[in-house]
Write an enzyme that holds these catalytic residues in place. Structure first.
Site, PDB file in Angstrom:
ATOM      1  CD  GLU A 181       5.008  49.450  11.241  1.00 45.76           C
ATOM      2  OE1 GLU A 181       4.066  48.676  10.991  1.00 45.76           O
ATOM      3  OE2 GLU A 181       5.380  50.344  10.453  1.00 45.76           O
TER       4      GLU A 181
ATOM      5  CD  GLU B 132       8.357  50.139   7.589  1.00 45.57           C
ATOM      6  OE1 GLU B 132       8.980  49.309   8.289  1.00 45.57           O
ATOM      7  OE2 GLU B 132       7.198  49.959   7.208  1.00 45.57           O
TER       8      GLU B 132
END
Length: 485
Positions: free
Chosen positions: A311, A403
């Site tokens: 991320e 995710e």
């Protein structure tokens, strides 16, 4: 019994920051919008294999600004054909090919560039075109056609050949890997060994430094045989007491879990879990060391996918792209066939959580083949605007939801069943693969198991599942659609 709480997700935090989005289906600009270009340059590069190739074409406008364009060229050999294109509408008559701009890339200012591409086939040879026109004007600014030597068998840094897929029955066994084999990116889809788009559905581990007790024979048997999952995402944190504290030890843990997934016929997604700091370049040296090791270890497997940065946040897309273009060759040196997933800006939200959108990736894609782009969401925090942007991006980019959670972006709170259902219905419709956070007994709403489960020996049955675990097991257990012909 010591519980180690996972730090607050802190990702995708700007749930309301959407920025200016262009929503709806992509449309072709009408030809009447096009004006003659007064100068242009084209770069045409290909990766070839026996009977097929992928072409990447960069168009640079050297003249006055244009609003809508058509690129024209002719193949030198009659056996060359365009099969499937992206970022433009392709047409071919004889050897002559045209590529017309789409709504999002039709405007080219002076000096601006855009990239398009296509999969093609060839018979006796695959020479590059030597002359191009833009809106009817010959591109005199120079062309640099190059063609990589053909290789056999085709490398999966390119999509699969465009010849019809084999019609032989799938190999023995009914596991996801036995049916689908080596995966490849074809156009905007993840495709199996038969060249058919598929969707993988599975679960992500929690941080291995906190929840290693959750990953054993019994729990992984439950995931593969009771949940009927296709995918295990192996989430290896780099910071937060993770890889940087013991590179050899964490590499071994990842390798062991990949082997466990392989034994059960599941795909393994190796997640280099970077979150804080958000700049992937901070971990560039570690990433090269780690991926050199694991790609060498698993190069002979056909079920490994690499997620090279989890991320990224607080950095530009160009920084992420630069990182990716340095890490991907490290993997390719050992494993030329594996699919690689690249994180996107703003906690892998395609930039949405920092006020951006996918246009930056569409206009400046990673210079590598057989890659996908990551998208993350948490259903109770990220709703319609995020769904609309993912659908918009998926028309032009290969997307993988590596995710997501059924709860808020913190990883906690109650399951938002309505939003989670809307998300999964969208992913099913678009055939976008996904891994849910998390296959663990963390004391948070996103966990699949009730706290304490991983210190026992039972991982099946309603008594051990949370609301999120029950919801996800019911979705994942529905029959897969893995076409073979």
């Amino acid at each position: 019994m010591k519980r180690v709480p996972r730090p607050s997700r802190r990702h995708l935090a700007m749930a309301g920051a959407v920025g200016a989005l262009t929503l709806g289906a992509t449309a072709v600009l009408p030809a009447t919008n096009a004006i003659a270009a007064t100068g242009c340059a084209v770069t045409y590069t290909t990766n070839s294999w026996a009977g097929g190739f992928t072409a990447s074409v960069t168009i640079k406008n050297l003249g006055a600004a244009v609003n809508g364009w058509t690129l024209g060229f002719s193949f030198p050999h009659s056996g060359q054909r365009v099969a499937q294109g992206w970022s433009a509408t392709f047409n071919q008559t004889g050897s002559a090919v045209t590529a017309q701009s789409l709504s999002y890339n039709g405007s080219l200012a002076t000096g601006a560039s855009t990239n398009i591409g296509f999969n093609g086939s060839w018979t006796s040879s695959n020479p590059a075109p030597t002359s191009f026109t833009l809106n009817g004007t010959v591109c005199t600014g120079g062309t640099t056609p190059t063609t990589a030597p053909p290789t056999t068998p085709p490398p999966t840094s390119t999509p699969p050949p465009t010849t019809p897929p084999p019609t032989t029955p799938p190999p023995g066994g009914t596991t996801p890997v036995a049916i689908n084999g080596q995966l490849r990116v074809c156009g905007v889809n993840l495709c199996n060994q038969y060249g058919k788009p598929i969707q993988l559905r599975g679960m992500s581990t929690h941080g291995l430094q906190w929840f290693s007790q959750c990953y054993n024979d019994a729990s992984l048997d439950a995931l593969s045989k009771d949940w009927l999952a296709d995918l295990l995402r192996v989430s290896m944190y780099v910071q937060e007491d993770g890889y940087e504290t013991d590179p050899a030890g964490f590499t071994n843990r990842v390798n062991t879990l990949v082997d466990e997934a392989t034994e059960r016929g599941m795909y393994a997604l190796i997640d280099f879990h970077t979150l804080t700091p958000g700049d992937p370049m901070f971990n560039l040296a570690r990433a090269k060391t780690f991926f050199a090791a694991v790609s060498a270890r698993h190069a002979s497997k056909n079920n490994v996918i690499y997620e090279i940065t989890n991320e990224p946040n607080g950095v530009s897309w160009s920084t992420i792209k630069n990182y990716a273009e340095q890490v991907i060759p490290v993997i390719r040196a050992n494993d030329p066939d594996a699919v690689i997933v690249v994180g996107t800006r703003a906690w892998s939200s395609l930039g949405v959580s920092e006020g951006g959108n996918s246009t930056e990736v569409v206009n400046n894609p990673v210079n590598a083949g057989n890659i996908m782009y990551a998208f993350h969401f948490y259903a109770a925090s990220h709703r319609d605007s995020y769904r609309a942007e993912l659908e918009r991006a998926a028309a032009r980019l290969p997307m993988f939801v590596t995710e997501f959670g059924t709860v808020t972006y913190t990883g906690g709170g109650a399951v938002d069943a309505a939003s989670s259902t809307a998300w999964l219905d969208l992913l099913d419709r678009l055939k976008i693969s996904y891994a849910n956070w998390t296959f663990s007994d963390a004391d948070e709403g996103s966990a699949a198991f009730r706290p304490g489960t991983c210190y026992g020996g039972t991982y099946t049955g309603p008594s051990v599942l949370t609301d999120s675990g029950t919801f996800m097991r019911n979705r994942i257990r529905t029959p897969d659609n893995f076409p073979t012909s």
